[in-house]
Design a protein around this motif. Structure first.
Motif, short mmCIF file in Angstrom:
data_model
loop_
_atom_site.label_atom_id
_atom_site.label_comp_id
_atom_site.label_asym_id
_atom_site.label_seq_id
_atom_site.Cartn_x
_atom_site.Cartn_y
_atom_site.Cartn_z
N THR A 97 0.84 -1.20 0.00
CA THR A 97 0.00 0.00 0.00
C THR A 97 0.87 1.25 0.00
N PHE A 98 0.64 2.13 -0.95
CA PHE A 98 1.39 3.37 -1.07
C PHE A 98 0.46 4.56 -0.88
N ASP A 99 1.06 5.69 -0.49
CA ASP A 99 0.33 6.96 -0.59
C ASP A 99 1.12 7.88 -1.52
N GLU A 100 0.64 9.07 -1.76
CA GLU A 100 1.26 9.95 -2.76
C GLU A 100 2.66 10.40 -2.38
N LYS A 101 3.03 10.28 -1.10
CA LYS A 101 4.37 10.68 -0.66
C LYS A 101 5.37 9.53 -0.70
N SER A 102 4.88 8.34 -0.94
CA SER A 102 5.73 7.14 -0.86
C SER A 102 6.81 7.13 -1.93
N ASN A 103 7.91 6.44 -1.61
CA ASN A 103 8.96 6.19 -2.60
C ASN A 103 9.53 4.80 -2.40
N ILE A 104 10.11 4.26 -3.47
CA ILE A 104 10.88 3.02 -3.38
C ILE A 104 12.25 3.28 -4.00
N ILE A 105 13.20 2.40 -3.70
CA ILE A 105 14.56 2.55 -4.21
C ILE A 105 14.93 1.31 -5.00
N ILE A 106 15.40 1.50 -6.23
CA ILE A 106 15.90 0.41 -7.05
C ILE A 106 17.31 0.76 -7.52
N ARG A 107 18.03 -0.24 -8.00
CA ARG A 107 19.44 -0.09 -8.33
C ARG A 107 19.67 0.01 -9.83
N GLY A 108 20.31 1.10 -10.25
CA GLY A 108 20.86 1.15 -11.59
C GLY A 108 19.88 1.29 -12.74
N MET A 109 18.59 1.34 -12.47
CA MET A 109 17.58 1.48 -13.53
C MET A 109 17.80 0.49 -14.68
N THR A 110 18.24 0.95 -15.84
CA THR A 110 18.35 0.08 -17.02
C THR A 110 19.47 -0.95 -16.90
N HIS A 111 20.27 -0.88 -15.84
CA HIS A 111 21.28 -1.91 -15.60
C HIS A 111 20.64 -3.16 -15.04
N LYS A 136 30.77 0.51 -12.77
CA LYS A 136 30.76 -0.22 -14.04
C LYS A 136 30.36 -1.69 -13.90
N ASP A 137 30.56 -2.26 -12.71
CA ASP A 137 30.21 -3.66 -12.48
C ASP A 137 28.83 -3.83 -11.85
N GLY A 138 28.17 -2.71 -11.57
CA GLY A 138 26.83 -2.78 -10.99
C GLY A 138 26.77 -2.64 -9.49
N PHE A 139 27.92 -2.46 -8.85
CA PHE A 139 27.95 -2.29 -7.40
C PHE A 139 27.57 -0.86 -7.02
N PHE A 140 27.19 -0.68 -5.76
CA PHE A 140 26.82 0.64 -5.25
C PHE A 140 27.49 0.85 -3.90
N LYS A 141 27.50 2.09 -3.47
CA LYS A 141 28.06 2.42 -2.15
C LYS A 141 26.95 2.37 -1.11
N LEU A 142 27.24 1.76 0.02
CA LEU A 142 26.25 1.65 1.08
C LEU A 142 25.80 3.02 1.57
N GLU A 143 26.73 3.98 1.60
CA GLU A 143 26.37 5.32 2.06
C GLU A 143 25.39 6.00 1.08
N ASP A 144 25.51 5.65 -0.22
CA ASP A 144 24.56 6.19 -1.20
C ASP A 144 23.16 5.65 -0.95
#
Length: 380
Positions: A97-111, A136-144
């Motif tokens: 269930t979402f409301d208009e303020k909700s957000n989700i986080i995904i990694r790399g979009m088209t990657h 370039k390998d698809g990894f991310f920083k935890l702080e990000d």
């Protein structure tokens, strides 16, 4: 005999082809094909809609959940039987269930793989979808990741390992910094590396039976943490998933029935259970060790060939057995096609917009097959 060095290729029928596309669909062991045949014969003999058929089928489903629960270290009733990885992703994307303020986080979009991108992207029609930047390998920083999470974040959706580079993401570290629900696409890990939902501490996980688990097409699994099931409203309903009370009121059943509407792919589930037991008998750690040996050999030999461009992390512990590459000056599709004409099956995939050739050996492949592939690539 050391299981890692044991040749089990005869257990997996594949005619005269060298099959290195297991990250897409794997071969099935002979025993699973026989188990499916035996089930169909028995089911017919019992009578598909007879009094005996229900406990017969119910026991097969129970056995499959129990086996899968062993592999991912959860309770059997937390294993929902689906058709695909995509099914499980959509259960979550359409069920929260979402409301208009909700957000989700995904990694790399088209990657990301389309299955773990499109269902989340569709939510942009009503909520904010945040992109976790990658290297370039698809990894991310935890702080990000930490910086993206706020009071309105409803979910973080990540792959466990990537379909294009083979990179294994540090999900155990992710779980330690998150206080919001976590969904994991584990299509590229369950069956080839150790996966423990307790250590990952995810709320939901989806994977299929026809990749590294060596099961048939049309089989999938959705892990739903028992407590987390309350976060999801099923978008389908039927007599298998709900009950009626006071004549006109409906209530969903408990897990796993809550998310299972209609008949299942019974014969496929039987084949999946047989394959999963084959893997357990061989040992997931042994599978990982053999796959690492084969992929390291392939990567090392490819690096010796002029004009080869390799992708993915150098550290073998940071990737699955996926080996992605290109030949400078050659079209990736042409490489795949020319090898297939020699009965060598690889895959065309992409890293963002770049087309690449992907090889994905599994534990039934052999060292001699890898060297034959190398010889064929040298002659292209």
């Amino acid at each position: 005999m050391n299981l890692v060095s044991k040749d089990i290729s005869d257990d997996f029928p594949s005619s005269d082809k060298i099959y290195l596309n297991n990250a897409s669909v794997s071969l099935m062991p002979n025993q699973s094909i026989e188990a499916m045949k035996d089930f169909l014969i028995s089911y017919n003999s019992i009578g598909p809609d007879s009094k005996e058929s229900e406990p017969f089928v119910t026991e097969k489903l129970r056995a499959t959940r129990k086996t899968i629960a062993k592999i991912i270290s959860c309770q059997p009733d937390e294993v929902v039987l689906t058709q695909s990885t995509t099914d499980g992703i959509n259960i979550v994307a359409n069920g929260i269930t979402f409301d208009e303020k909700s957000n989700i986080i995904i990694r790399g979009m088209t990657h990301e793989h389309h299955s773990n991108f499109y269902p989340w992207l569709k939510l942009k029609e009503k909520i904010s979808v945040k992109n976790l930047s990658i290297d370039k390998d698809g990894f991310f920083k935890l702080e990000d990741l930490e910086s993206l999470v706020d009071d309105n974040t409803k979910l973080v959706a990540l792959s466990h390992a990537l379909y294009n580079t083979g990179s294994i993401l540090p999900l155990e570290k992710v779980a330690k910094i998150l206080d919001v629900p976590l969904f994991v696409d584990s299509a590229q890990t369950v069956g080839c590396i150790d996966v423990n939902v307790s250590k990952i501490n995810c709320n939901f996980m989806s994977f299929n039976g026809s990749k590294w688990l060596c099961g048939p097409m049309g089989t999938g699994l959705f892990y739903c943490n028992r407590k987390s099931s309350e976060l999801l409203e099923p978008k389908t309903i039927g007599g298998e998933s709900a009950i009626i009370y006071d004549d006109t009121n409906l209530a969903f059943k408990e897990l796993p029935d809550k998310f299972q509407t209609g008949f299942r792919n019974y014969v496929g589930i039987v084949g999946l259970e047989s394959s999963a037991n084959y893997l357990l008998n061989f040992g997931i750690k042994n599978i990982r060790e053999k796959n690492q040996y084969l992929s390291n050999l392939l990567r090392e030999e490819l690096s010796k060939i002029p004009k080869i461009i390799l992708y993915g992390p150098e550290d073998p512990n940071s990737r699955t057995s996926i080996v992605s590459f290109n030949i400078d000056g050659m079209d990736s599709q042409e490489v795949v096609d020319r090898l297939e004409r020699q009965n060598i099956i690889l895959a065309l995939r992409e890293i963002m917009e770049k087309k690449i050739v992907r090889a994905s050996p599994h534990f039934f492949n052999t060292e001699s097959q890898i060297m034959l592939v190398i010889d064929a690539i040298k002659k292209l």
